[in-house]
Write an enzyme that holds these catalytic residues in place. Sequence first.
Site, PDB file in Angstrom:
ATOM      1  N   CYS A 185       0.831  -1.202   0.000  1.00 43.08           N
ATOM      2  CA  CYS A 185       0.000   0.000   0.000  1.00 43.08           C
ATOM      3  C   CYS A 185       0.861   1.245   0.000  1.00 43.08           C
ATOM      4  O   CYS A 185       1.886   1.297   0.660  1.00 43.08           O
ATOM      5  CB  CYS A 185      -0.907   0.017   1.218  1.00 43.08           C
ATOM      6  N   GLU A 197     -17.774  -5.535  -8.094  1.00 41.55           N
ATOM      7  CA  GLU A 197     -18.253  -6.411  -7.021  1.00 41.55           C
ATOM      8  C   GLU A 197     -18.536  -7.784  -7.604  1.00 41.55           C
ATOM      9  O   GLU A 197     -19.148  -7.908  -8.661  1.00 41.55           O
ATOM     10  CB  GLU A 197     -19.516  -5.836  -6.397  1.00 41.55           C
TER      11      GLU A 197
END
Length: 114
Positions: free
Chosen positions: A2, A77
């Site tokens: 990250c 999704e």
Amino acid sequence: MCGIAGIVAADHLHGDEIDRLVRMRDVITHRGPDDAGTFVDGSAALAHRRLSIVDLAAGHQPLANEDGSIQIVFNGEIYNHASIRPTLEAHGHVYRTRSDTETIVHAYEQWGDA
């Protein structure tokens, strides 16, 4: 991995190219203000901004399989990921998150392009 601290520099990518990747990613901060991630190796450079909806704590992207050989960035999704997950776990896949995106990585490992 990250943020900028998570960038792994490959031999043939220069610092300015990695900086450009981060700038390109951050242009869409307004679309994904909750998290940012990057992955760079000798074959690809991936960047992701995240709006946390599913797996708020651990759904960081880019997301990898168990050994890091497959990486993904995904915006969408997977509606049936909860029903696919037990099959993949029965085949020995180990999930690190509750993220629907991780199901794509393991399904690709298991079934390839099919």
